[in-house]
Design a protein around this motif. Sequence first.
Motif, PDB file in Angstrom:
ATOM      1  N   ALA A 100      73.003  31.247  63.975  1.00  0.00           N
ATOM      2  CA  ALA A 100      73.232  32.173  65.087  1.00  0.00           C
ATOM      3  C   ALA A 100      73.206  33.591  64.524  1.00  0.00           C
ATOM      4  CB  ALA A 100      74.574  31.892  65.760  1.00  0.00           C
ATOM      5  N   VAL A 101      72.323  34.411  65.051  1.00  0.00           N
ATOM      6  CA  VAL A 101      72.203  35.802  64.610  1.00  0.00           C
ATOM      7  C   VAL A 101      72.419  36.705  65.814  1.00  0.00           C
ATOM      8  CG1 VAL A 101      70.669  35.289  62.690  1.00  0.00           C
ATOM      9  CG2 VAL A 101      69.701  35.726  64.944  1.00  0.00           C
ATOM     10  N   ALA A 102      72.900  37.907  65.552  1.00  0.00           N
ATOM     11  CA  ALA A 102      73.220  38.837  66.643  1.00  0.00           C
ATOM     12  C   ALA A 102      72.720  40.224  66.321  1.00  0.00           C
ATOM     13  CB  ALA A 102      74.731  38.866  66.887  1.00  0.00           C
ATOM     14  N   HIS A 103      72.386  40.962  67.354  1.00  0.00           N
ATOM     15  CA  HIS A 103      72.094  42.388  67.225  1.00  0.00           C
ATOM     16  C   HIS A 103      72.628  43.093  68.470  1.00  0.00           C
ATOM     17  CE1 HIS A 103      68.534  41.215  69.686  1.00  0.00           C
ATOM     18  NE2 HIS A 103      68.716  42.425  70.212  1.00  0.00           N
ATOM     19  N   TRP A 104      72.756  44.402  68.367  1.00  0.00           N
ATOM     20  CA  TRP A 104      73.308  45.163  69.482  1.00  0.00           C
ATOM     21  C   TRP A 104      72.249  45.384  70.548  1.00  0.00           C
ATOM     22  CZ3 TRP A 104      72.470  49.835  71.955  1.00  0.00           C
ATOM     23  CH2 TRP A 104      73.489  50.260  72.807  1.00  0.00           C
ATOM     24  N   GLU A 105      72.642  45.204  71.800  1.00  0.00           N
ATOM     25  CA  GLU A 105      71.749  45.380  72.936  1.00  0.00           C
ATOM     26  C   GLU A 105      72.482  46.169  74.013  1.00  0.00           C
ATOM     27  OE1 GLU A 105      67.937  44.620  74.709  1.00  0.00           O
ATOM     28  OE2 GLU A 105      68.671  43.930  72.769  1.00  0.00           O
ATOM     29  N   LEU A 113      70.684  48.327  82.824  1.00  0.00           N
ATOM     30  CA  LEU A 113      69.258  48.304  83.128  1.00  0.00           C
ATOM     31  C   LEU A 113      68.405  47.952  81.918  1.00  0.00           C
ATOM     32  CD1 LEU A 113      66.989  48.880  85.200  1.00  0.00           C
ATOM     33  CD2 LEU A 113      67.075  51.277  84.502  1.00  0.00           C
ATOM     34  N   TYR A 114      68.818  48.382  80.738  1.00  0.00           N
ATOM     35  CA  TYR A 114      68.016  48.175  79.530  1.00  0.00           C
ATOM     36  C   TYR A 114      68.447  46.942  78.745  1.00  0.00           C
ATOM     37  CZ  TYR A 114      66.674  52.952  80.628  1.00  0.00           C
ATOM     38  OH  TYR A 114      66.217  54.069  81.268  1.00  0.00           O
ATOM     39  N   ASP A 115      69.094  46.033  79.394  1.00  0.00           N
ATOM     40  CA  ASP A 115      69.538  44.802  78.745  1.00  0.00           C
ATOM     41  C   ASP A 115      68.405  43.775  78.803  1.00  0.00           C
ATOM     42  OD1 ASP A 115      70.772  42.627  77.735  1.00  0.00           O
ATOM     43  OD2 ASP A 115      72.224  42.368  79.361  1.00  0.00           O
ATOM     44  N   HIS A 116      67.775  43.513  77.661  1.00  0.00           N
ATOM     45  CA  HIS A 116      66.677  42.534  77.579  1.00  0.00           C
ATOM     46  C   HIS A 116      67.098  41.309  76.772  1.00  0.00           C
ATOM     47  CE1 HIS A 116      63.983  45.494  79.337  1.00  0.00           C
ATOM     48  NE2 HIS A 116      64.378  46.375  78.432  1.00  0.00           N
ATOM     49  N   CYS A 117      68.371  41.124  76.613  1.00  0.00           N
ATOM     50  CA  CYS A 117      68.851  40.019  75.786  1.00  0.00           C
ATOM     51  C   CYS A 117      68.411  38.670  76.353  1.00  0.00           C
ATOM     52  CB  CYS A 117      70.375  40.092  75.668  1.00  0.00           C
ATOM     53  SG  CYS A 117      71.101  38.815  74.618  1.00  0.00           S
ATOM     54  N   SER A 118      68.647  38.470  77.644  1.00  0.00           N
ATOM     55  CA  SER A 118      68.288  37.186  78.245  1.00  0.00           C
ATOM     56  C   SER A 118      66.780  36.984  78.267  1.00  0.00           C
ATOM     57  CB  SER A 118      68.853  37.099  79.667  1.00  0.00           C
ATOM     58  OG  SER A 118      68.364  38.168  80.462  1.00  0.00           O
ATOM     59  N   ASP A 119      65.997  38.077  78.408  1.00  0.00           N
ATOM     60  CA  ASP A 119      64.535  37.950  78.402  1.00  0.00           C
ATOM     61  C   ASP A 119      64.023  37.473  77.051  1.00  0.00           C
ATOM     62  OD1 ASP A 119      64.611  38.921  80.986  1.00  0.00           O
ATOM     63  OD2 ASP A 119      64.243  40.996  80.385  1.00  0.00           O
ATOM     64  N   GLU A 120      64.740  37.787  75.981  1.00  0.00           N
ATOM     65  CA  GLU A 120      64.334  37.392  74.638  1.00  0.00           C
ATOM     66  C   GLU A 120      64.920  36.050  74.225  1.00  0.00           C
ATOM     67  OE1 GLU A 120      65.653  40.617  72.282  1.00  0.00           O
ATOM     68  OE2 GLU A 120      64.199  42.064  73.089  1.00  0.00           O
ATOM     69  N   GLY A 121      65.667  35.407  75.126  1.00  0.00           N
ATOM     70  CA  GLY A 121      66.234  34.103  74.825  1.00  0.00           C
ATOM     71  C   GLY A 121      67.615  34.152  74.220  1.00  0.00           C
ATOM     72  N   GLY A 122      68.292  35.291  74.338  1.00  0.00           N
ATOM     73  CA  GLY A 122      69.630  35.416  73.765  1.00  0.00           C
ATOM     74  C   GLY A 122      70.721  35.358  74.810  1.00  0.00           C
ATOM     75  N   VAL A 123      71.965  35.445  74.332  1.00  0.00           N
ATOM     76  CA  VAL A 123      73.149  35.424  75.186  1.00  0.00           C
ATOM     77  C   VAL A 123      73.933  36.705  74.907  1.00  0.00           C
ATOM     78  CG1 VAL A 123      75.278  34.217  75.770  1.00  0.00           C
ATOM     79  CG2 VAL A 123      73.231  32.911  75.151  1.00  0.00           C
ATOM     80  N   GLY A 148      78.348  44.388  73.738  1.00  0.00           N
ATOM     81  CA  GLY A 148      76.985  44.785  73.394  1.00  0.00           C
ATOM     82  C   GLY A 148      76.264  43.876  72.432  1.00  0.00           C
ATOM     83  N   LYS A 149      76.897  42.804  71.934  1.00  0.00           N
ATOM     84  CA  LYS A 149      76.229  41.895  71.009  1.00  0.00           C
ATOM     85  C   LYS A 149      75.361  40.906  71.765  1.00  0.00           C
ATOM     86  CE  LYS A 149      79.074  41.794  66.835  1.00  0.00           C
ATOM     87  NZ  LYS A 149      79.856  40.926  65.932  1.00  0.00           N
ATOM     88  N   CYS A 150      74.147  40.739  71.265  1.00  0.00           N
ATOM     89  CA  CYS A 150      73.220  39.756  71.823  1.00  0.00           C
ATOM     90  C   CYS A 150      73.025  38.666  70.775  1.00  0.00           C
ATOM     91  CB  CYS A 150      71.883  40.427  72.169  1.00  0.00           C
ATOM     92  SG  CYS A 150      70.645  39.298  72.850  1.00  0.00           S
ATOM     93  N   TRP A 151      73.436  37.445  71.110  1.00  0.00           N
ATOM     94  CA  TRP A 151      73.392  36.332  70.166  1.00  0.00           C
ATOM     95  C   TRP A 151      72.147  35.480  70.406  1.00  0.00           C
ATOM     96  CZ3 TRP A 151      76.546  35.527  66.072  1.00  0.00           C
ATOM     97  CH2 TRP A 151      77.733  36.280  66.016  1.00  0.00           C
TER      98      TRP A 151
END
Length: 252
Positions: free
Chosen positions: A27-32, A36-46, A51-54
């Motif tokens: 499991a890796v995470a980066h800040w998102e 409006l600019y939240d693309h975490c779910s589009d990239e397959g993350g949670v 602000g962490k996208c896992w």
Amino acid sequence: WGEVANFSLHLQGGEEILLEPVPLVRAVAHWEPEGLYDHCSDEGGVHEKGGKCWFYQRLSNICVQVAKSSSGSWELAPRQAGNSGSYGCKLTDGAWEAATYKTLPPEGFKPHKALFEIDWEALENRSVSFDDFRAEVRSSYDPYFAAMELTGGSMTFGWTSAEEDILGIVLIVLGAVLGFHPCFLLCRAWRREGRGARGAGRTAGDEEWRISRVPSWRRRREARGKANPEVVGIRNDADAGEGRASCGETAC
């Protein structure tokens, strides 16, 4: 990190190469940014609160580089001096990695729940399949790795012909727009200089030629409106002579 596995590669000739332990899942995470600019779910993350996208990933491929040793046996071939683990085939941020991971679609995330309410236990206890897992062994002298080093891992060797054509059209249009006004000023100055030179070097023949180019109706109109001084003088002298003669015969 999840469970790790120890891989042993058996090459032709009975040689065996042992690899360092590799995590099967991670499991890796980066800040998102949120909103409006939240693309975490589009990239397959949670997206977690804060602000962490896992991203939950599983091992999909292992690729290593090998070379012949001085004794003639095959061994791992690190590409970076002082880094014994740089024998992978993938160059990422200047590091050669042997393991490639695939992002798993999130499970346990329920959109009808309040934002950031995620069933973390379901995500951690889910099962994954490794049906498409494969292992590769490549020679360290493969030109592919030299290309990876030259391009920093992007394998991009410049613009395509279509991109260059578009750039050329843009530059031509821009050059025409920027060069129109200077060319206009230059042509106008050249025409003025040409007219001045022609006027200074004009001769009688040139003047006669210019007059001959004037339409006949215009010449007649100009002749009626402009008297000839020589004719006018002769006519006045003749009139004066006639007047004196008449005055001689009769008293004036």
